[in-house]
Design an enzyme around this catalytic site. Structure first.
Site, mmCIF file in Angstrom:
data_model
loop_
_atom_site.group_PDB
_atom_site.id
_atom_site.type_symbol
_atom_site.label_atom_id
_atom_site.label_comp_id
_atom_site.label_asym_id
_atom_site.label_seq_id
_atom_site.Cartn_x
_atom_site.Cartn_y
_atom_site.Cartn_z
ATOM 1 N N ASP A 23 0.843 -1.189 0.000
ATOM 2 C CA ASP A 23 0.000 0.000 0.000
ATOM 3 C C ASP A 23 0.888 1.252 0.000
ATOM 4 O O ASP A 23 2.047 1.213 0.428
ATOM 5 C CB ASP A 23 -0.892 -0.024 1.249
ATOM 6 C CG ASP A 23 -1.716 1.231 1.397
ATOM 7 O OD1 ASP A 23 -2.460 1.571 0.468
ATOM 8 O OD2 ASP A 23 -1.610 1.886 2.457
ATOM 9 N N ASP A 41 -0.382 5.262 0.421
ATOM 10 C CA ASP A 41 -0.724 6.343 1.347
ATOM 11 C C ASP A 41 -0.997 5.783 2.743
ATOM 12 O O ASP A 41 -1.868 4.939 2.921
ATOM 13 C CB ASP A 41 -1.948 7.110 0.836
ATOM 14 C CG ASP A 41 -2.020 8.518 1.393
ATOM 15 O OD1 ASP A 41 -1.247 8.840 2.313
ATOM 16 O OD2 ASP A 41 -2.859 9.303 0.919
#
Length: 268
Positions: A9, A11
């Site tokens: 991932d 952010d």
């Protein structure tokens, strides 16, 4: 060890806004040096892989467009698989329109013709008129696809409405549940597995969000690693609540990227 591919991932995991999370640069450098297959995995439909990699490099995180997997890419692939000559009305930004076009699909900007699909992503120029147009097309029979269910986005001035918030308005107007592509949907995950040329049992997803990253691991059958910090979406204070809401638990928990880097070195 069989589970040696990673989906990472962005952010909240590798950066916050325009600020790199400490250790993100060395973690990715280590992955590249060790030859561990990985992809940067994002629900964000607004940016192209080139945009994402440029942003990461600007922060000091080494990245190439080939290492990026976005919900836009998975959306375009999903439509092309189901109808190669599909017409699509796009309510989203450059990254989404680019992916749709690159997949050989036809974007229909006129509301006079009913397209095969209405695809909705984050759109920071969304308006009442766009809501009306998209809703009318869905009510007229176009298949409703949402790039991702994220209700909130971090912004420079605070939290902003995400693609899921816009999708909720269309759902309310039309009474239609969209086909959701992004995490935690297995559609994005399976697309990423294909790009990695691997299967779920060989993959670990790394992220800070129980509701998207970790739940995606549960729903797609791969292992999950939760980055548990005070700055992420899931924190030591709310993890029990988030686990109940997500109906999932991470297979592994690490408290910073340095711990993840040490763990990565056990993969080979």
């Amino acid at each position: 060890m069989a589970q040696n591919c990673l989906l990472i991932d962005l952010d909240g995991t590798l950066y916050h806004g325009e600020r790199m999370v400490p250790g993100a640069d060395t973690l990715i450098t280590t992955l590249n040096e060790q030859g561990i297959p990985f992809l940067f995995l994002t629900n964000n439909s607004s940016a192209t892989p080139q945009d994402v990699s440029a942003r990461l490099n600007k922060m000091g995180i080494p990245a190439t467009p080939q290492q990026v997997c976005t919900s836009s890419m998975a959306t375009a692939a999903y439509i092309a698989e189901h109808k190669a000559d599909a017409t699509v009305a796009v309510f989203g930004e450059h990254g989404l329109r680019s992916a749709i076009t690159e997949a050989g699909l036809t974007i229909v900007d006129s509301v006079d013709a009913i397209p095969d699909y209405v695809v909705q992503g984050i759109d920071r120029e969304f308006s009442y008129q766009k809501l009306a147009e998209a809703g009318r097309l869905i009510l007229a029979g176009a298949t409703f696809i949402s790039t991702n269910p994220d209700l909130l986005l971090p912004g420079a001035g605070g939290l902003m409405p995400g693609a899921g918030t816009l999708g909720s308005a269309l759902k309310a107007m039309t009474g239609t549940e969209p086909i959701v592509i992004g995490k935690p949907s297995a559609i994005l995950m399976n697309f990423a597995f294909t790009l990695l040329n691997t299967q779920a049992s060989e993959v670990t997803i790394i992220g800070d969000n129980m509701m998207t990253d970790i739940k995606a691991g549960t729903q797609s059958g791969c292992r999950s690693l939760l980055l548990l910090t005070d700055e992420g979406v899931t924190t030591p204070q709310n993890i029990e609540i988030h686990q109940k809401l997500a109906e999932s638990k991470p297979d592994l928990i690490k408290h910073n990227l340095q711990e993840i880097e040490q763990w990565v070195l056990t993969l080979h």
